[in-house]
Design a protein around this motif. Structure first.
Motif, PDB file in Angstrom:
ATOM      1  N   MET A   1       0.830  -1.182   0.000  1.00  0.00           N
ATOM      2  CA  MET A   1       0.000   0.000   0.000  1.00  0.00           C
ATOM      3  C   MET A   1       0.875   1.246   0.000  1.00  0.00           C
ATOM      4  SD  MET A   1      -3.094  -0.803   0.044  1.00  0.00           S
ATOM      5  CE  MET A   1      -4.528  -1.113   0.965  1.00  0.00           C
ATOM      6  N   VAL A   2       0.488   2.202  -0.761  1.00  0.00           N
ATOM      7  CA  VAL A   2       1.154   3.494  -0.803  1.00  0.00           C
ATOM      8  C   VAL A   2       0.148   4.520  -0.317  1.00  0.00           C
ATOM      9  CG1 VAL A   2       2.226   5.206  -2.300  1.00  0.00           C
ATOM     10  CG2 VAL A   2       2.593   2.781  -2.742  1.00  0.00           C
ATOM     11  N   SER A   3       0.531   5.339   0.650  1.00  0.00           N
ATOM     12  CA  SER A   3      -0.333   6.409   1.133  1.00  0.00           C
ATOM     13  C   SER A   3      -0.031   7.673   0.350  1.00  0.00           C
ATOM     14  CB  SER A   3      -0.097   6.664   2.618  1.00  0.00           C
ATOM     15  OG  SER A   3      -0.465   5.548   3.364  1.00  0.00           O
ATOM     16  N   CYS A   4      -1.080   8.424   0.025  1.00  0.00           N
ATOM     17  CA  CYS A   4      -0.869   9.649  -0.745  1.00  0.00           C
ATOM     18  C   CYS A   4      -2.037  10.607  -0.546  1.00  0.00           C
ATOM     19  CB  CYS A   4      -0.692   9.322  -2.222  1.00  0.00           C
ATOM     20  SG  CYS A   4      -2.093   8.490  -2.984  1.00  0.00           S
ATOM     21  N   ASN A   5      -1.877  11.829  -1.078  1.00  0.00           N
ATOM     22  CA  ASN A   5      -2.952  12.809  -1.020  1.00  0.00           C
ATOM     23  C   ASN A   5      -3.823  12.688  -2.275  1.00  0.00           C
ATOM     24  OD1 ASN A   5      -1.588  14.094  -3.117  1.00  0.00           O
ATOM     25  ND2 ASN A   5      -0.642  15.604  -1.779  1.00  0.00           N
ATOM     26  N   GLN A   6      -4.874  13.505  -2.358  1.00  0.00           N
ATOM     27  CA  GLN A   6      -5.833  13.384  -3.444  1.00  0.00           C
ATOM     28  C   GLN A   6      -5.235  13.680  -4.813  1.00  0.00           C
ATOM     29  OE1 GLN A   6      -9.542  15.374  -2.852  1.00  0.00           O
ATOM     30  NE2 GLN A   6     -10.458  14.467  -4.665  1.00  0.00           N
ATOM     31  N   SER A   7      -4.382  14.671  -4.919  1.00  0.00           N
ATOM     32  CA  SER A   7      -3.825  14.992  -6.235  1.00  0.00           C
ATOM     33  C   SER A   7      -2.943  13.855  -6.747  1.00  0.00           C
ATOM     34  CB  SER A   7      -3.058  16.315  -6.210  1.00  0.00           C
ATOM     35  OG  SER A   7      -1.964  16.241  -5.331  1.00  0.00           O
ATOM     36  N   THR A   8      -2.160  13.241  -5.857  1.00  0.00           N
ATOM     37  CA  THR A   8      -1.335  12.101  -6.262  1.00  0.00           C
ATOM     38  C   THR A   8      -2.210  10.901  -6.601  1.00  0.00           C
ATOM     39  OG1 THR A   8       0.476  12.884  -4.880  1.00  0.00           O
ATOM     40  CG2 THR A   8       0.546  10.581  -5.556  1.00  0.00           C
ATOM     41  N   ALA A   9      -3.257  10.665  -5.806  1.00  0.00           N
ATOM     42  CA  ALA A   9      -4.180   9.559  -6.084  1.00  0.00           C
ATOM     43  C   ALA A   9      -4.829   9.724  -7.454  1.00  0.00           C
ATOM     44  CB  ALA A   9      -5.248   9.471  -4.998  1.00  0.00           C
ATOM     45  N   ASN A  10      -5.204  10.952  -7.791  1.00  0.00           N
ATOM     46  CA  ASN A  10      -5.800  11.202  -9.115  1.00  0.00           C
ATOM     47  C   ASN A  10      -4.820  10.898 -10.235  1.00  0.00           C
ATOM     48  OD1 ASN A  10      -8.273  11.959  -8.082  1.00  0.00           O
ATOM     49  ND2 ASN A  10      -7.809  14.140  -8.117  1.00  0.00           N
ATOM     50  N   LEU A  11      -3.554  11.263 -10.036  1.00  0.00           N
ATOM     51  CA  LEU A  11      -2.543  10.959 -11.045  1.00  0.00           C
ATOM     52  C   LEU A  11      -2.339   9.450 -11.191  1.00  0.00           C
ATOM     53  CD1 LEU A  11       0.195  13.641 -10.268  1.00  0.00           C
ATOM     54  CD2 LEU A  11      -1.234  13.502 -12.304  1.00  0.00           C
ATOM     55  N   LEU A  12      -2.236   8.757 -10.048  1.00  0.00           N
ATOM     56  CA  LEU A  12      -2.013   7.318 -10.082  1.00  0.00           C
ATOM     57  C   LEU A  12      -3.197   6.575 -10.695  1.00  0.00           C
ATOM     58  CD1 LEU A  12      -0.371   6.681  -6.606  1.00  0.00           C
ATOM     59  CD2 LEU A  12       0.726   6.480  -8.841  1.00  0.00           C
ATOM     60  N   ALA A  13      -4.396   6.977 -10.330  1.00  0.00           N
ATOM     61  CA  ALA A  13      -5.590   6.272 -10.796  1.00  0.00           C
ATOM     62  C   ALA A  13      -6.126   6.844 -12.098  1.00  0.00           C
ATOM     63  CB  ALA A  13      -6.668   6.308  -9.729  1.00  0.00           C
ATOM     64  N   GLN A  14      -5.362   7.695 -12.735  1.00  0.00           N
ATOM     65  CA  GLN A  14      -5.732   8.271 -14.027  1.00  0.00           C
ATOM     66  C   GLN A  14      -7.129   8.871 -13.979  1.00  0.00           C
ATOM     67  OE1 GLN A  14      -5.064   5.163 -16.893  1.00  0.00           O
ATOM     68  NE2 GLN A  14      -2.981   4.852 -16.213  1.00  0.00           N
ATOM     69  N   GLY A  15      -7.340   9.794 -13.022  1.00  0.00           N
ATOM     70  CA  GLY A  15      -8.624  10.462 -12.903  1.00  0.00           C
ATOM     71  C   GLY A  15      -9.682   9.594 -12.262  1.00  0.00           C
ATOM     72  N   ASN A  16      -9.280   8.705 -11.345  1.00  0.00           N
ATOM     73  CA  ASN A  16     -10.192   7.798 -10.641  1.00  0.00           C
ATOM     74  C   ASN A  16     -10.923   6.847 -11.567  1.00  0.00           C
ATOM     75  OD1 ASN A  16      -9.593   8.694  -8.034  1.00  0.00           O
ATOM     76  ND2 ASN A  16     -10.995  10.407  -8.240  1.00  0.00           N
ATOM     77  N   ARG A  17     -10.247   6.408 -12.597  1.00  0.00           N
ATOM     78  CA  ARG A  17     -10.799   5.387 -13.477  1.00  0.00           C
ATOM     79  C   ARG A  17     -11.218   4.183 -12.630  1.00  0.00           C
ATOM     80  NH1 ARG A  17      -6.917   2.705 -17.816  1.00  0.00           N
ATOM     81  NH2 ARG A  17      -7.370   0.684 -16.960  1.00  0.00           N
ATOM     82  N   ALA A  18     -12.361   3.623 -12.903  1.00  0.00           N
ATOM     83  CA  ALA A  18     -12.887   2.525 -12.090  1.00  0.00           C
ATOM     84  C   ALA A  18     -11.969   1.315 -12.150  1.00  0.00           C
ATOM     85  CB  ALA A  18     -14.280   2.148 -12.581  1.00  0.00           C
ATOM     86  N   LEU A  19     -11.659   0.784 -10.982  1.00  0.00           N
ATOM     87  CA  LEU A  19     -10.875  -0.428 -10.900  1.00  0.00           C
ATOM     88  C   LEU A  19     -11.819  -1.615 -10.950  1.00  0.00           C
ATOM     89  CD1 LEU A  19      -8.389   0.467  -8.041  1.00  0.00           C
ATOM     90  CD2 LEU A  19      -7.980   0.523 -10.479  1.00  0.00           C
ATOM     91  N   ALA A  20     -11.453  -2.602 -11.726  1.00  0.00           N
ATOM     92  CA  ALA A  20     -12.274  -3.806 -11.837  1.00  0.00           C
ATOM     93  C   ALA A  20     -11.360  -4.999 -12.041  1.00  0.00           C
ATOM     94  CB  ALA A  20     -13.243  -3.677 -13.017  1.00  0.00           C
ATOM     95  N   PRO A  21     -11.762  -6.164 -11.506  1.00  0.00           N
ATOM     96  CA  PRO A  21     -10.947  -7.357 -11.718  1.00  0.00           C
ATOM     97  C   PRO A  21     -10.737  -7.604 -13.212  1.00  0.00           C
ATOM     98  CG  PRO A  21     -12.636  -7.783 -10.092  1.00  0.00           C
ATOM     99  CD  PRO A  21     -12.923  -6.429 -10.684  1.00  0.00           C
ATOM    100  N   GLY A  22      -9.520  -7.914 -13.584  1.00  0.00           N
ATOM    101  CA  GLY A  22      -9.212  -8.150 -14.988  1.00  0.00           C
ATOM    102  C   GLY A  22      -8.992  -6.881 -15.791  1.00  0.00           C
ATOM    103  N   ASN A  23      -9.111  -5.723 -15.150  1.00  0.00           N
ATOM    104  CA  ASN A  23      -8.920  -4.445 -15.822  1.00  0.00           C
ATOM    105  C   ASN A  23      -7.880  -3.639 -15.040  1.00  0.00           C
ATOM    106  OD1 ASN A  23      -9.268  -2.323 -17.600  1.00  0.00           O
ATOM    107  ND2 ASN A  23     -10.994  -1.469 -16.486  1.00  0.00           N
ATOM    108  N   PRO A  24      -6.612  -4.090 -15.061  1.00  0.00           N
ATOM    109  CA  PRO A  24      -5.590  -3.421 -14.254  1.00  0.00           C
ATOM    110  C   PRO A  24      -5.293  -2.013 -14.754  1.00  0.00           C
ATOM    111  CG  PRO A  24      -4.568  -4.980 -15.737  1.00  0.00           C
ATOM    112  CD  PRO A  24      -6.054  -5.163 -15.881  1.00  0.00           C
ATOM    113  N   VAL A  25      -4.901  -1.168 -13.835  1.00  0.00           N
ATOM    114  CA  VAL A  25      -4.498   0.194 -14.171  1.00  0.00           C
ATOM    115  C   VAL A  25      -2.980   0.239 -14.049  1.00  0.00           C
ATOM    116  CG1 VAL A  25      -4.652   2.625 -13.548  1.00  0.00           C
ATOM    117  CG2 VAL A  25      -6.665   1.156 -13.336  1.00  0.00           C
ATOM    118  N   PRO A  26      -2.270   0.249 -15.193  1.00  0.00           N
ATOM    119  CA  PRO A  26      -0.808   0.281 -15.116  1.00  0.00           C
ATOM    120  C   PRO A  26      -0.319   1.608 -14.537  1.00  0.00           C
ATOM    121  CG  PRO A  26      -1.539   0.487 -17.393  1.00  0.00           C
ATOM    122  CD  PRO A  26      -2.767   0.275 -16.554  1.00  0.00           C
ATOM    123  N   VAL A  27       0.771   1.525 -13.794  1.00  0.00           N
ATOM    124  CA  VAL A  27       1.300   2.719 -13.153  1.00  0.00           C
ATOM    125  C   VAL A  27       2.811   2.587 -13.020  1.00  0.00           C
ATOM    126  CG1 VAL A  27       0.975   1.823 -10.802  1.00  0.00           C
ATOM    127  CG2 VAL A  27       1.008   4.258 -11.171  1.00  0.00           C
TER     128      VAL A  27
END
Length: 91
Positions: A1-27
């Motif tokens: 787990m990596v802890s971060c603030n909202q702006s970093t989370a948005n960057l990592l999750a590419q604008g809060n793209r929905a996470l779903a099994p089988g649909n990984p978000v590369p980072v």
């Protein structure tokens, strides 16, 4: 787990793209571990597998690491071992 603030989370999750099994978000992320007086920057690539808001501006991002640059893997391994040793769960 990596802890971060909202702006970093948005960057990592590419604008809060929905996470779903089988649909990984590369980072590709850079971070440090609080282990040494001079905390080395670790650069790692992987996939986001968990994303959770824990406070108004704090998030936990679970990353399944696939590749580390330089000595990053050894540094993270050493840090995890030290945490486990502190808790008496590793010999």
């Amino acid at each position: 787990m990596v802890s971060c603030n909202q702006s970093t989370a948005n960057l990592l999750a590419q604008g809060n793209r929905a996470l779903a099994p089988g649909n990984p978000v590369p980072v590709k992320a850079s971070f440090s571990v609080p282990m040494q007086p001079t905390q080395p920057v670790i650069i790692a690539a992987g996939n986001i597998v968990h994303f959770r808001r824990i406070a108004q501006d704090r998030f936990q991002v679970g990353i399944q690491f696939e590749e580390f640059e330089g000595g990053g893997c050894a540094c993270v391994d050493q840090y995890v071992r030290s945490l486990l040793n502190e808790r008496g769960k590793f010999t």
